[in-house]
Design an enzyme around this catalytic site. Structure first.
Site, PDB file in Angstrom:
ATOM      1  CE  LYS A  45      -3.194   2.731   2.698  1.00 30.95           C
ATOM      2  NZ  LYS A  45      -4.063   2.856   3.879  1.00 30.95           N
TER       3      LYS A  45
ATOM      4  N   GLY B 116      -8.618   9.337   9.044  1.00 29.93           N
ATOM      5  CA  GLY B 116      -9.052   9.511  10.427  1.00 29.93           C
ATOM      6  C   GLY B 116     -10.057  10.617  10.649  1.00 29.93           C
TER       7      GLY B 116
ATOM      8  N   GLY C  19     -11.030   8.088   5.538  1.00 31.95           N
ATOM      9  CA  GLY C  19     -12.021   9.128   5.739  1.00 31.95           C
ATOM     10  C   GLY C  19     -13.427   8.638   6.018  1.00 31.95           C
TER      11      GLY C  19
END
Lengths: 260, 65
Positions: free
Chosen positions: A96, A157, A185
């Site tokens: 990632k 977050g 999000g």
């Protein structure tokens, strides 16, 4: 089933392993989520430290596929070096890819992200880039060889949900063959359902589950929301309109024209 | 000799990577190592010589999102 670089998974929910109240609750939440892919990071170990090995034991017990991240990297060089360590540490070519451009919003650095993806793909990595909803950046990532694209819904977050719905819809429409994951999000199960209703292949989240009052129960709620959203997308959602359209038949309404 | 381990200057006795791990009490732990920015595969730890001024990163799995 959803495929990530040729591997099939039945769960469309990917979850993070950070911020849980305890290691036991992390394990319970991951199990309750039904997730088959979890994100992990890598950090320096202190001399004599055992924290990393203890954490790794907990993850290994779950029998899940790990997706290591390059969280915290602010340059192409850092991200590429971190990815190389991740490949060695976790024995996977999956990464990632995060290249952060702004400390306050943790917004991805689009230029650095594309450059790092190009380098890593040439080196044999299978890249999951964390990006914004910008279409042309996503296209450049695809040109570099990314087969998975992971745009944010909102800053990491923040729990704000999908801020730029039209742009996410456009990404889905323009990149029909790419595996698209909304990453970051999302705050509520309904946010996750919305992403799936837009036709996204999966969602990735961490904080919304880890910081819930009861993380395993919230993990279950997200699992159900992702399933519901996916089924709704496949079932074909009706289009929105500006005015009412009666659902009950008008013909035969009692007392119709009875008053003159 | 003096090397840098995880960003900290450190005086070590070991002259090979596998011995350094023992010296720092990392034996048996799940770690990956970069020596001067290049990853050293586990199979090469015992054959990797250390030199004064080397920068060594000892990395382990952590929670992440």
């Amino acid at each position: 089933m959803v495929a990530f670089y040729g591997k099939d998974f039945s769960s469309r929910l990917l979850i993070g392993t950070a911020l849980y109240p305890s290691p036991a609750i992390m394990q319970q939440a991951i199990r309750a989520s039904g997730a088959e892919i979890v994100t992990v990071s890598l950090r320096r170990e202190t001399a004599g430290g055992r924290a990393g090995s203890a954490f790794w034991s907990l993850i290994s017990e779950l029998g899940v596929t790990v997706l290591p991240n390059t969280a915290g990297c602010r340059s192409v060089r850092e991200a590429v070096k971190t990815a190389a360590l991740a490949r060695e540490l976790f024995g996977t070519t999956w990464i990632k890819l995060e290249v952060i451009g702004d400390d306050e919003t943790l917004q991805p650095d689009a230029v650095g992200l594309v450059e790092a993806a190009q380098i890593l793909i040439k080196d044999g990595f299978e890249v999951f880039p964390y990006c914004t909803e910008d279409l042309t950046v996503a296209q450049r990532l695809c040109d570099a060889g990314c087969r998975v694209i992971m745009p944010w819904a909102a800053p990491i977050g923040s729990a704000r949900g999908i801020v730029n719905r039209d742009a996410l819809k456009l990404l889905r429409a323009r990149l029909p063959e790419v595996t698209l994951v909304v990453d970051a999000g999302l705050g509520t199960p309904s946010h996750a359902a919305e992403a799936m209703e837009l036709g996204y292949d999966a969602v990735l989240l961490n904080t919304a589950i880890a910081k819930a009052g009861d993380p395993p129960e919230m993990a279950k709620a997200f699992r159900l929301a992702v399933e519901a959203g996916r089924i709704a997308y496949q079932a074909g959602l009706m289009g929105a309109r500006d005015f009412a359209s009666p659902s009950t038949p008008v013909v035969g309404t009692p007392f119709w024209h009875a008053v003159s | 000799m003096r090397v840098t381990v995880n960003g900290r200057r450190t005086e070590i006795a070991a002259t090979r990577l596998d011995r350094l791990l023992a010296e720092l009490d990392h034996e048996g732990t799940h770690v990956a190592i970069a020596l001067n920015d290049l990853v050293v595969p586990r199979a090469q730890w015992a054959a990797t010589e250390l030199n004064s001024g080397d920068c060594i990163e000892i990395i382990t799995p952590r929670q992440g999102g």
